[in-house]
Design an enzyme around this catalytic site. Sequence first.
Site, mmCIF file in Angstrom:
data_model
loop_
_atom_site.group_PDB
_atom_site.id
_atom_site.type_symbol
_atom_site.label_atom_id
_atom_site.label_comp_id
_atom_site.label_asym_id
_atom_site.label_seq_id
_atom_site.Cartn_x
_atom_site.Cartn_y
_atom_site.Cartn_z
ATOM 1 N N GLY A 668 0.832 -1.199 0.000
ATOM 2 C CA GLY A 668 0.000 0.000 0.000
ATOM 3 C C GLY A 668 0.861 1.241 0.000
ATOM 4 N N GLY A 670 0.471 5.928 0.158
ATOM 5 C CA GLY A 670 -0.375 7.111 0.304
ATOM 6 C C GLY A 670 0.499 8.330 0.501
ATOM 7 N N GLY A 671 -0.117 9.437 0.954
ATOM 8 C CA GLY A 671 0.628 10.673 1.145
ATOM 9 C C GLY A 671 1.705 10.561 2.195
ATOM 10 N N LYS A 674 4.893 4.579 2.181
ATOM 11 C CA LYS A 674 4.497 3.245 1.745
ATOM 12 C C LYS A 674 4.344 2.295 2.930
ATOM 13 C CE LYS A 674 6.579 3.506 -2.877
ATOM 14 N NZ LYS A 674 7.521 2.889 -3.852
ATOM 15 N N ASP A 785 -9.938 10.172 11.309
ATOM 16 C CA ASP A 785 -9.920 9.732 9.918
ATOM 17 C C ASP A 785 -10.610 8.376 9.776
ATOM 18 O OD1 ASP A 785 -9.409 10.045 7.229
ATOM 19 O OD2 ASP A 785 -7.361 9.267 7.318
#
Length: 984
Positions: A668, A670-671, A674, A785
Site C-alpha cells: 500500500g 499514500g501521502g 508506503k 480519519d
Amino acid sequence: MITCWILERRCLQGLHCFLSNKSIPILDVQEEEFAVLEMGSRRQTFLLIFASQILAILGQTNSNDAAALFALKASWNNLPPNWEGPDPCGSSWAGVICNNSRVTSIKLSGMGLEGNQFGDLSSLSALQILDLSNNVGLKGTLPPSIGNLKNLTTLILVGCSFFGPIPASIGSLEQLVFISLTSNSFTGPIPPSIGNLSKLSWLDLSDNKITGTIPISHDSVLGLDSLVSTRHLHLSKNQLSGPIQPQLFSPDMKLIHVILDHNQLTGEIPESLGSLQNLEILRLDWNSLNGSVPSKLNNLTSLNELYLSNNNLNGSIPDLTGMNLLTYVGMSNNSFNASSVPQWFTSLPLLKTIYMENTTLQGQIPVDIFSLANLETIGLANNKLNGTLDIGTRYGNNLTLDLRNNSIKDFTQKTGYNMNISLAGNPICDGTGATAKYCAIQISNDSFSSPMSCPAMSCNSDKTLSPTCKCSYPYTGTLHFFSLSFSNLENSSYFSTLAGSMMKAFLSNGLPVDSVSLSDPTVDVYSYLQIEAQIFPATQDSFNHTSISSIGFLLNRNPFQLQYFGPFFFTSEGYCCFADGKKKSSHTGLIIGISVGCALLVLLTLCAGLYAFHQRKIAKRAGHSSNPFESWDRDTSGAVPQLKGARWFSFEEIRRCTNNFSESNCIGSGGYGKVYKGTLTAGEVVAIKRAQHGSMQGAFEFKTEIELLSRIHHKNVVSLVGFCYEQGEQMLVYEYIPKGTLRESLSVKPKFQLEWTRRLRIALDAARGLAYLHELADPPIIHRDVKSNNILLDDHLTAKVADFGLSKLLRDDDKGHVTTQVKGTLGYLDPEYYMSQQLTEKSDVYSFGVVLLELITARAPIERGKHIVRLVAETMYDSKDNSKLYQLIDPRIGPGSKLEGVDRLFALGMRCVNESGADRPSMGEAVKEIESILEIASLSKHREDGLTSTTYEDTTQVSLDDFYNDKAFDYSGKYPSGGLNTTY
C-alpha cells in the site's frame, strides 16, 4: 558575562547620547529597562533589533520599513532562514521585494508561519502586495490598522486561520485590485465599505463563517453594487442570509463570475442578473431561493455554466434557448411544474453536462438529445419519465446516462450500445429480460493522473519521479475549482490542457518549474472539483523559499487563461525540503556595519557576539538531550520501558524483514509514504508503515504518537508491534491484517462476498473499537480519519480500526473538543468540525455514520458528485414505503425488504450524520443499537436455518455492562476466565 553586561549597558547609553541630537529612529533606552531585561534570548533579540535600526540608516532599507519587518520577525515563527542581518532589502530577505529602499511586496505563501500578531505591518506604507496564504499557523484577527496600507493592490490570505470580523477599514484601501480571504474562519457581516474599492477586480470571501445580508448602497453608504469594475464575486460557503437585492446587479458591471452557492439566501432570483452581459458562470445552488426563474436570464448569452440546484424554485422550467455557450446546466432538486424534458436542450451545441434530478420531469426522453456532439453526462434520476427509452445511434462513446428511479418500461437498444446507462429503480428492471449491465447500481471509478513516459525508473523513498523522469521533491497541494464545464473525469485532455496552462504561466513568470503532475480529480459535496497537483523543480532537486512563495502567489492570484475550468484557489500544508535550509547565523554584516558607523558599535557587537557565543555553547550542550529518544534505554530484549508492549527495531532489522524494501513487499501507499509486508525473525508477519521525507513528524511528535499507540490494546483496534527511529527514518510496525480494507470488500469485484449478518458484525466490531478509543482510553482518543479504508479485516473477518496518523488526544482541560486544523478524508469529514475547526468525539461518529451507509449500499461516499448522505436523505424523504430506499441497498446482499434490521441500520447511519454533533449518538450508544439489530438479524437467520433462539443466545450473547466494565474486560477483547469471548 557580568563584565560584558555592564559594558553592554554603557555602550548603549553612550550610543543613545551620541545619536540623541540626530533625527535617527532609535529605541528609548532607560535605566529601569536594563533592570528588567533577562539574561536569556530577550536580551539578544533586543540588541539585534537595536543594532538593526542603526544599520538600516547605512543599508538599503527604509528605517521604518526595517523596523516593521523586525517587529514581524519577533512576532512570527518559521520565517525563512535568510531573514538575518539588519538590512532586509540589501540582504534580499526571502519573500521581501523592495524598490528604492521601500518594501513593496511581501510574499510568504506556504512557509509554515506561526503567529497571531501583525506587529507593525501597517507602517509599511509603500506595500503593494501582501500574500500570507497557506500558513495555517497564522491566526488571530485582522487588525483595523490594515487600512493604513494605502498603496496595497493585492491581499491574499487563503488557507490561514484568521477569525473574527473583516475590518471596515479594508474599504479605505482604494488601490486594491485583488482580495482573497478564502478558507479562513472570518465571521460577522461583509463590510459595506468594500463598495468604496472602485478598482477591485477580484473579491473572494468564500469558505468562511460570514453572516448577514449582501450589502447594497443606501443613503450615502456604498455597497457591493458599487463594484462596477469587479469581475469576480465569490461569496460561497458562508452563512449569508436574506434576499439577493435587485440593486446588486446593473448593466454597468463587468462581472464574469457570480458565485453565491452554499449559503442561506432566500427570496427570488432578481431579474437584474439578466443585465450582466459578460457573465460566464452563475452559481446560486444550495440556497433557499424560491419563485420562478426569471425569463431575463436568457439575456446571458455569454453564460457557460448555470447552477440552480437544491433550492425551492418553482414555476415552469426556464427556457434557455439562445444561450448557445452553455456547457453545464444544473437544476436538480427544485419544485418546478410537471413538464416533459425540455426540447431546447437540443439547441445548445456545446452542452456537456445536464443535471435535472428530482424536477418532476415526465414523458419520454427525446432521442435528439443524445446526438449532442459534446454531451458527457445526463442526470435525470428521480423523476417520472416513462415509456420506452430510445438512445438512437448518434450518441457519444463517453456519454453517461443516469435514469434511476423513473417509470421507464422498455429500452430499445437492450444490447449492443456503448454508453454508461443506469436504469435501476425502473419497471424495466423488474422484468425477466433485464440485464445487470443497465439495472445494477453503477459505482463510479473515475480517476486520472498525468501520464508517465519514463522507462523502468524509480526514486528512493523520499523523492518523487516527475513527468520528465527526474527524481526530486515536488511542491504538493490541492487545486479547488469553483466550477467546471465537464463531467468526464477520465478525459485526460482536460487535465493536460490545465497542466500546460500552468506551466506556461510558471515559465513566463521566470519560475524554476520543470513540470506539473495532476492526479486524483474528485467532485466534492459542494460540487467543486479538487485536483491534487505536484509541481517539480527545474534547476535542482528542491525549491528554495523564494520559489515556493512565488509559486503559491501565482496559483492564488489566478492569472491563468483556462479552458474548461472555472476559477480556483490553491491550498497546501507546506513544503518538505527547502533548498536554502537554515544555516548557521553570522554577524559578519553586523560587525562591518558597526565598524563603518562608529567604534562604539564595534564594542557593542563584540559584547553581543560573546553573549551569543556563550548561548550557543549552552544550546550545544542542550542539543545532546534534545532527542527525546536519548533517554529510552534499549535493553537486551529490545523493549523500551516507556512503552506498553511495543519494541524498538533497528533499521537493519526492518530492512532485512522487508527484503530491502522491495516493491514485491509493498502492500500500500499514500501521502505518508508506503506500507510493506515483513516477516520478523520469530516468524511473525507484520505491516511496516514507512514515512516518506516530506511527511515526517518532529521527534517529540513521533515519540508521543508511539507512546499513544502502545497504550491501545483492543481486539477491534490494530495493535502496534514496534517502531524504528534510525538513519533519518520514521517507521511504525503493526500487526499484519491479511484480508485488506473494508472498502476493498465493498468494491465492484471483491475477493469475497459479505452477507448481511457479516456486515452487521463488521459494523459492530468497528463501533466497539471506536467506543474503546472514546470511552476507555485514558486520555480519550479522537481518531479523526474514520473511513472504510481504515477498517481492516483479519482472517476471521473481524474488523479492526487502523491508522492513527491524524488522531488527537482529548485531555481534561480541552472542554470536550480540540481546536485544530481541519484534516480528514473528503466524504467522511464532519461538516460541523469543518466549519468550527473544533474536533470532538462526535466527528468520529459522523464518519462512522458514512461507513454504515457504505456497508448497506456499497457506494463510495461521493459518487458522481453526490454525497451518499444527501442521496439517502433524499430517498428517505421521497419513499413513504421504503421501496425506493431498498433500491439503494447493495444487490449482492439480497432484496432490502427481506433484510432484518436494515431500516434500523439506515436510521442509525442517518442519526450519526446529523448536522448537529449534539444530536448524534455516542459510539457507546451506536454499539448498543447495532448489537440489538444484529441479535434480531441473527435470530431470523437461525430460524431460517432451523436453529432455536436459545442456541444462539447461549453461544454468542455478550453483555454491554461487561463490555464497559474495566474489571471484566482486559482490553484485549477477551473476558477473563469464567467470562464469554466476544464471538461477533
